[in-house]
Structures are given as C-alpha cells and as structure tokens.
Design an enzyme around this catalytic site. Structure first.
Site, short mmCIF file in Angstrom:
data_model
loop_
_atom_site.label_atom_id
_atom_site.label_comp_id
_atom_site.label_asym_id
_atom_site.label_seq_id
_atom_site.Cartn_x
_atom_site.Cartn_y
_atom_site.Cartn_z
CG ASP A 192 -1.75 1.22 1.37
OD1 ASP A 192 -1.64 2.13 0.51
OD2 ASP A 192 -2.53 1.30 2.35
CE LYS B 231 -4.17 8.91 1.52
NZ LYS B 231 -4.91 9.58 2.58
CB CYS C 289 -8.73 5.03 8.30
SG CYS C 289 -10.05 6.12 7.81
#
Ligand SMILES: Cc1ncc(COP(=O)(O)O)c(C=O)c1O
Length: 412
Positions: free
Chosen positions: A203, A229, A369
């Site tokens: 990721d 991002k 998160c």
C-alpha cells in the site's frame, strides 16, 4: 529556522490555497497525509482538459476524442515511467481502496482458499484490512498480523516465522504508516514473501507522495497508491501489478471498455490495462494526476524526501518543547515519512485539534482509519501533523506555538 534545515525547497507559491486566509489570518496546513494540496499546474490541467479537449476516450475517431485519448493514455505512460512500472500494467482505479479491493476480489477469490493465511500488519489503514477480512470470511482463510514494536517498527523475524508455516498466500503491508510515519523495508519484505512462494501487495498511499518509488526495484506483485495524496485530484488511484498475475486474473468490474467482444452468452476481455477499467474512466482526473507527477518529477523526489526529512527532524525536536507531549512512532526522522502522531497528557486529541483550529492550524485527530493500530498503541485516538513538499519550518513553529497556548488553556 536553523541554517542548513529545509529552506531550500520553497514551493508554497505554486499552491493557490496556501495563500488563503480564514478570519484574516493565514492557514497552516498540516494534514497532507489525509490529502495533499494541489499546485496551480494540476488545477490548470484539469480546467484546460474540460475547456479544450473534453470527449469520451478510446472509441471516437474525431479530433477531440483523439486528443482526450492521447491526454489520458499519455498521463498513464508518464505515471508508469515515474513509478518505474510498465504502462500496460498500470491500471487506473478510483483510489487506493478500490485498487486493494480489485486485488482482493479478482485475485483473492481465485487464489485464496480454506486454511490459507492472508498476512497483514498491525499498522495498516482500514483500506488494507477490511477487504481482506471479507475475503477471509468468504473463503475460510485466516488473517494474521505482523506486530508493531514499541519502536513503531515491524519485525522481519516474525515475518520469516509466519512465512515458514507455508500457509501464507498473500502478504499486504504499507510502505509508510499513515499514523506512525514508519517507512517499512518493502523491497526486503517483498523479496522474502516471494521466496516463500506467496504474493505481495504494498500500500503505497503514503509512500508515493514522499519517496522516490521504483516499483520494479521494490519487486512486489502489486503496488497501489492514491492520486489525491500525491498532489493530484481525488477520484483516481493506481494499481501496478505483475503482468502474468494480472493476465491470469478475472476482471473485477464488468461493463463497457473492459471487453474485447460481447456475445449473447459470453464475452472476452480487453488487453491490459483496460481489462480492469470498466466503464467511462476518470479522464480529467488522470490528466490532473499526470500533471501532478510531472510537477513532482521536475522537483525530483529525492529533493522532496530531503526536504521532508529535514522538516520532520526539525518538528520532532521542536515538539519536545511542549510539556506533556508524547511522540508516537519511530524515534528518528530517517525512519519516518512526514507524519507525526502525538498525544498531550491531559488533553484529548480532539481538543488539541480543535484548539489548533482556532489558530488556523489544520491537524487531524482520531483513529486515522487505523483502529486496530490504536488498540495496539493503547490509545483511543492521536493528534497528527503531516507534511507535504510545500510544508515549511514556519508551519512547525505555528504548530508548536498553538500547542503551547493549548496547554495554557488547559492549565497544564
Ligand atoms: C496508508 C493508507 N492506505 C490507504 C489509504 C486510503 O486512501 P484512499 O481513501 O484514497 O483510497 C490511506 C488514506 O488515508 C492511507 O493513508
């Protein structure tokens, strides 16, 4: 700011929003790990696309459609080159979350079965947990987690122990933690996972904006990231995959664009990368992300990293001036991206963020998160400041000032 610190890279003027004031005072944006701000060139590229080139891609023979197709596919080519990846194996998704789901559905359902292990880490974002939980429930696989040490790091010995069971089918791990800031040794992990006959997914949501990433050198089977991002727009993410694995996979979403032929009963699939891009693509977003990548490439990711490393070191030092502040994550800036989570004894993280907002200092508070990681850290939430390439030492100074004032408000 002390001499020798990160003053060299000053690109604030390229970001229109950073000139904005609220209540007559400038904003101090320290939430880039949530989403980055966008340079003028990205905003202009999207605007120009809609004003001058908008048409649907791939099928049109008229000039506008050809221009739109060239802009879209040209962005893919430049993004792939920037990432050290092949163009055909660079697939556009809506975001990193969708890219992970694509792999969990299109690869996971065909390759993970009862008794198999999906190996994650305790520092994953929910995006890299929940899709695997649903897969594991559905196929009867088990989830295992590499632990996060008190130093905020993973243990490669534990990785080896997990891999030695022979049951791990997939290991999915973050490049940089969005809470701890930890930079994981992803090439080393991917190599060990591959040697054990398992598939790896990185990721890269926090990695791509912060580091010079070379997907081929990392050697993972899948590398995912998210455009917003990395100075790009929302609504676009990227999946880089190993060609033979992508070719062996069934499609994820079905419909237009991802087919080669459609008959009454059966269809055949388009080539890579379009096999995984069903429906009308996010054309303007791809154009915008292409512009973001051009912008980052022009600066040079090594400079971005050097700047954020200096800034993170400066911030880690200055934050110790705040009474009762506890830093979370690896001790040294060199082990981190530009992400700093912290607590202040006696003030709830939400109150810290609220007090900072009074000074237009934008930081985030919450579980980010990453609720399992919060459990591991033994905290309900943290406050978090995070940097982009446009962040400056003055932003850190403003943060420290507001935190000191906050402590006074709370009588600490
Ligand atoms: C490490 C990490 N992974 C995944 C994501 C999810 O990104 P997106 O919501 O764009 O899919 C984030 C966003 O915060 C993140 O920080």
């Amino acid at each position: 700011m002390e001499a020798g610190l990160s003053g060299e890279l000053d690109i604030r003027a390229d970001f229109p929003i950073l000139a904005r004031e609220i209540g007559g005072r400038p904003i101090v944006y320290l939430d880039s790990a949530s989403t980055s701000q966008k340079p003028e060139v990205v905003i202009a590229a999207i605007d120009n696309y809609y004003r001058c080139h908008n048409a649907n891609i791939h099928r049109g023979v008229y000039t506008l459609a050809q221009e739109a197709t060239e802009l879209f596919e040209g962005a893919r080519e430049r993004i792939a080159a920037f990432m050290g990846a092949e163009t055909a194996t660079t697939i556009f998704t809506r975001n990193a979350t969708e890219a992970i789901n694509l792999v969990a559905y299109a690869w996971g359902r065909g390759n993970v079965g009862p008794g198999d292990t999906v190996l994650l880490t305790q520092m994953e974002h929910h995006s890299n947990i929940v899709a695997w939980q649903i897969l594991a429930e559905e196929v009867g696989a088990q989830l295992r987690y590499l632990e996060v040490g008190d130093d905020g790091l993973l243990s490669l010995d534990q990785l080896d122990a997990e891999l030695s069971t022979g049951r791990v089918k997939l290991a999915a791990f973050t490049h940089i933690s969005n809470v701890l800031g930890t930079i994981n040794p992803v090439a080393e992990i991917a190599a060990r996972v591959r040697a054990a006959g398992a598939v790896s997914l990185v990721d890269g949501s926090q990695g791509v904006p912060a580091l010079a990433v070379d997907v081929a050198a990392i050697g993972a089977d899948f590398y995912v990231w998210t455009g917003h991002k990395a100075l790009g727009p929302t609504g676009i993410g990227v999946l880089h995959g190993r060609r033979e694995i992508l070719e062996s996979m069934r499609p994820f979403l079905a419909g237009g664009d991802m087919i080669s032929t459609v008959d009454w009963e059966h269809s055949t699939w388009n080539e890579l990368p379009w096999k995984f891009e069903a429906g009308t693509s996010m054309i303007a977003e791809a154009v915008g992300l292409g512009a973001a990548i051009d912008y980052l490439a022009e600066i040079g990711m090594d400079r971005v990293r050097a700047h954020e490393l200096d800034l993170t070191g400066y911030a880690l030092g200055r934050l110790t001036e705040v009474d009762g502040l506890r830093l979370i994550g690896p001790p040294g800036a060199d082990l981190r991206g530009g992400v700093i989570s912290f607590e202040i004894e006696g003030i709830h993280p939400h109150d810290i963020a609220e007090l900072a907002n009074r000074d237009n200092v934008c930081i985030r508070a919450g579980h980010h998160c990453a609720m399992p990681l919060m459990r591991r850290l033994g905290v309900p939430a943290t406050a978090r400041a995070s940097f982009g390439p446009y962040s400056m030492p003055a932003d850190v100074d403003a943060l420290v000032d507001t935190l000191k004032r906050g402590c006074e408000v709370f009588g600490l």
